[in-house]
Design a protein around this motif. Structure first.
Motif, short mmCIF file in Angstrom:
data_model
loop_
_atom_site.label_atom_id
_atom_site.label_comp_id
_atom_site.label_asym_id
_atom_site.label_seq_id
_atom_site.Cartn_x
_atom_site.Cartn_y
_atom_site.Cartn_z
N ARG A 66 0.86 -1.19 0.00
CA ARG A 66 0.00 0.00 0.00
C ARG A 66 0.89 1.23 0.00
O ARG A 66 1.78 1.38 0.85
CB ARG A 66 -0.93 0.01 1.21
CG ARG A 66 -1.87 1.21 1.26
CD ARG A 66 -2.99 1.01 2.29
NE ARG A 66 -2.47 0.77 3.61
CZ ARG A 66 -2.09 1.75 4.46
NH1 ARG A 66 -2.17 3.02 4.08
NH2 ARG A 66 -1.64 1.46 5.65
N MET A 67 0.67 2.12 -0.96
CA MET A 67 1.48 3.31 -1.11
C MET A 67 0.92 4.45 -0.26
O MET A 67 -0.17 4.35 0.31
CB MET A 67 1.55 3.72 -2.58
CG MET A 67 1.96 2.60 -3.53
SD MET A 67 3.58 1.87 -3.17
CE MET A 67 4.65 3.25 -3.59
N GLY A 68 1.66 5.56 -0.22
CA GLY A 68 1.24 6.69 0.58
C GLY A 68 -0.04 7.36 0.10
O GLY A 68 -0.73 8.03 0.88
N ASP A 69 -0.37 7.19 -1.19
CA ASP A 69 -1.60 7.77 -1.73
C ASP A 69 -2.77 6.79 -1.69
O ASP A 69 -3.78 6.99 -2.36
CB ASP A 69 -1.37 8.24 -3.16
CG ASP A 69 -0.84 7.11 -4.06
OD1 ASP A 69 -0.83 5.94 -3.61
OD2 ASP A 69 -0.42 7.40 -5.19
N ASP A 70 -2.60 5.71 -0.91
CA ASP A 70 -3.63 4.68 -0.73
C ASP A 70 -3.83 3.77 -1.93
O ASP A 70 -4.76 2.96 -1.95
CB ASP A 70 -4.99 5.28 -0.34
CG ASP A 70 -5.01 5.78 1.10
OD1 ASP A 70 -4.21 5.24 1.90
OD2 ASP A 70 -5.81 6.68 1.41
N SER A 71 -2.99 3.88 -2.97
CA SER A 71 -3.05 2.88 -4.05
C SER A 71 -2.52 1.56 -3.51
O SER A 71 -1.65 1.53 -2.62
CB SER A 71 -2.22 3.35 -5.25
OG SER A 71 -0.87 3.60 -4.88
N TYR A 72 -3.04 0.46 -4.04
CA TYR A 72 -2.80 -0.84 -3.43
C TYR A 72 -2.57 -1.88 -4.53
O TYR A 72 -3.14 -1.80 -5.62
CB TYR A 72 -4.02 -1.24 -2.58
CG TYR A 72 -3.94 -2.61 -1.96
CD1 TYR A 72 -3.29 -2.81 -0.76
CD2 TYR A 72 -4.54 -3.71 -2.58
CE1 TYR A 72 -3.22 -4.06 -0.17
CE2 TYR A 72 -4.48 -4.96 -2.01
CZ TYR A 72 -3.82 -5.14 -0.81
OH TYR A 72 -3.77 -6.39 -0.25
N SER A 73 -1.73 -2.85 -4.23
CA SER A 73 -1.51 -3.96 -5.17
C SER A 73 -1.22 -5.23 -4.39
O SER A 73 -0.57 -5.20 -3.34
CB SER A 73 -0.33 -3.65 -6.10
OG SER A 73 -0.10 -4.73 -7.00
N SER A 74 -1.72 -6.33 -4.90
CA SER A 74 -1.49 -7.64 -4.29
C SER A 74 -1.19 -8.63 -5.41
O SER A 74 -1.95 -8.72 -6.37
CB SER A 74 -2.71 -8.10 -3.49
OG SER A 74 -2.48 -9.38 -2.92
N GLN A 75 -0.08 -9.35 -5.30
CA GLN A 75 0.33 -10.28 -6.35
C GLN A 75 0.90 -11.56 -5.72
O GLN A 75 1.33 -11.57 -4.57
CB GLN A 75 1.38 -9.63 -7.25
CG GLN A 75 0.92 -8.39 -7.98
CD GLN A 75 2.01 -7.74 -8.79
OE1 GLN A 75 2.89 -8.41 -9.31
NE2 GLN A 75 1.97 -6.41 -8.89
N MET A 76 0.93 -12.61 -6.54
CA MET A 76 1.45 -13.90 -6.09
C MET A 76 2.34 -14.49 -7.17
O MET A 76 2.07 -14.32 -8.36
CB MET A 76 0.31 -14.86 -5.76
CG MET A 76 0.76 -16.20 -5.18
SD MET A 76 -0.61 -17.30 -4.79
CE MET A 76 -1.13 -17.77 -6.43
N ARG A 77 3.40 -15.17 -6.77
CA ARG A 77 4.29 -15.87 -7.69
C ARG A 77 4.37 -17.33 -7.30
O ARG A 77 4.57 -17.66 -6.14
CB ARG A 77 5.69 -15.27 -7.66
CG ARG A 77 5.80 -13.87 -8.21
CD ARG A 77 5.58 -13.84 -9.71
NE ARG A 77 5.59 -12.47 -10.20
CZ ARG A 77 6.68 -11.82 -10.55
NH1 ARG A 77 7.87 -12.42 -10.48
NH2 ARG A 77 6.60 -10.59 -10.97
N ARG A 78 4.24 -18.19 -8.30
CA ARG A 78 4.40 -19.63 -8.11
C ARG A 78 5.80 -20.01 -8.55
O ARG A 78 6.19 -19.79 -9.69
CB ARG A 78 3.35 -20.39 -8.93
CG ARG A 78 3.50 -21.91 -8.88
CD ARG A 78 3.02 -22.48 -7.56
NE ARG A 78 2.88 -23.92 -7.64
CZ ARG A 78 3.85 -24.79 -7.37
NH1 ARG A 78 5.06 -24.34 -7.04
NH2 ARG A 78 3.63 -26.08 -7.47
N VAL A 79 6.59 -20.57 -7.64
CA VAL A 79 7.97 -20.97 -7.92
C VAL A 79 8.00 -22.48 -8.03
O VAL A 79 7.87 -23.19 -7.03
CB VAL A 79 8.93 -20.48 -6.82
CG1 VAL A 79 10.36 -20.90 -7.13
CG2 VAL A 79 8.84 -18.97 -6.67
N LYS A 80 8.14 -22.99 -9.25
CA LYS A 80 8.00 -24.42 -9.49
C LYS A 80 9.29 -25.21 -9.25
O LYS A 80 9.24 -26.42 -9.08
CB LYS A 80 7.51 -24.66 -10.92
CG LYS A 80 6.11 -24.12 -11.17
CD LYS A 80 5.61 -24.46 -12.57
CE LYS A 80 4.19 -23.93 -12.78
NZ LYS A 80 3.68 -24.25 -14.13
N SER A 81 10.42 -24.55 -9.29
CA SER A 81 11.68 -25.27 -9.07
C SER A 81 12.69 -24.35 -8.41
O SER A 81 12.69 -23.14 -8.66
CB SER A 81 12.24 -25.80 -10.40
OG SER A 81 12.55 -24.73 -11.27
#
Length: 261
Positions: A66-81
């Motif tokens: 969450r940034m100071g201007d209230d913008s938001y991001s959520s992400q996920m990474r799948r690590v297979k090896s």
């Protein structure tokens, strides 16, 4: 939706994407869980994030910012090896320190990550010679002579070919079984050509290249740092890899009748 808000959300998305690129690279190349999470958090905070949450295990990274201007991001990474490449790990560490210290543009950050992804590493010939030399050196360490060193070097070449040229669908566990099986067969053949040869030295010298000692150490560090789930999973993975080496040897010993090696 307001145009400025879209721009702010895109900035948060791009920042988190780049931070996850670094974290994913570190996890793939042997970085411990605490280092991966700390690196992602530091990068995001350096670019203005006011709140960062990161959850990592050996196969998944999930992060939100969450940034100071209230913008938001959520992400996920799948690590297979995952593997162990200390050169790439050090380059990623250096990049994370650089961006946290100098705070360059995200475009520059993206270009540097792209350069690291394009890094080819050592040529196949150099890598093959390194595998052969390492196996021969371990054979000397365990008391082998010239004969055992030569055959251990050949076993190292075989393991290099399995590691480099095996099909993509073959996972690390299958590679370990195949490497242990073929290495043990090489040792058995060497004894057939030279009755006084020591097949055990050849097997120990070559399979030392695949013993997951560093992974076990990293797992214990994760556990001591409080990452109990990740440390336990990595320790289980390392123990399973070691068991598969023993399984490959047993298959070869059974095929050869047990007396040759």
């Amino acid at each position: 939706m307001d145009v400025q808000k879209i721009k702010n959300e895109n900035y948060a998305d791009n920042l988190l994407r780049l931070a996850l690129d670094v974290g994913e690279g570190m996890l793939k190349n042997g970085g411990e869980i605490s280092r991966v999470e700390d690196t992602i958090e530091r990068i995001c905070h350096a670019y203005g994030a006011v709140h960062v949450e990161v959850f990592t295990i050996i196969s998944v990274i999930h992060a939100s910012v969450r940034m100071g201007d209230d913008s938001y991001s959520s992400q996920m990474r799948r690590v297979k090896s995952t593997g162990m490449n200390l050169t790439v790990l050090e380059e990623l560490n250096a990049l994370s320190r650089e961006v946290c210290r100098e705070k360059p543009s995200l475009t520059y950050f993206d270009e540097k990550i792209h350069e690291l992804k394009q890094h080819k590493g050592y040529s196949p010939i150099v890598s093959m010679l390194a595998w052969a030399l390492a196996a021969a050196s371990f054979a000397v360490f365990f008391g082998g002579g010239v004969w055992e060193c030569l055959w251990a070097a050949l076993a190292g070449v075989v393991m290099f070919c399995i590691d480099t040229y095996s099909p993509r669908r073959m996972n690390a566990i299958a590679k370990n079984v195949m490497s242990a099986f073929l290495t043990s067969l090489v040792a058995g053949v060497s004894v057939l050509f030279h009755a006084n040869g020591n097949g055990s030295v050849i097997i120990m010298g070559s399979l030392m290249l695949l013993v997951p000692g560093v992974s076990i150490g990293t797992a214990m560090r994760d556990i001591f740092c409080g990452d109990l789930l990740s440390g336990t999973l990595r320790l289980l993975q390392s123990c399973l890899s070691a068991l598969m080496l023993a399984f490959g040897y047993i298959l070869a010993a059974t095929l050869l009748g047990g007396g040759a090696i």
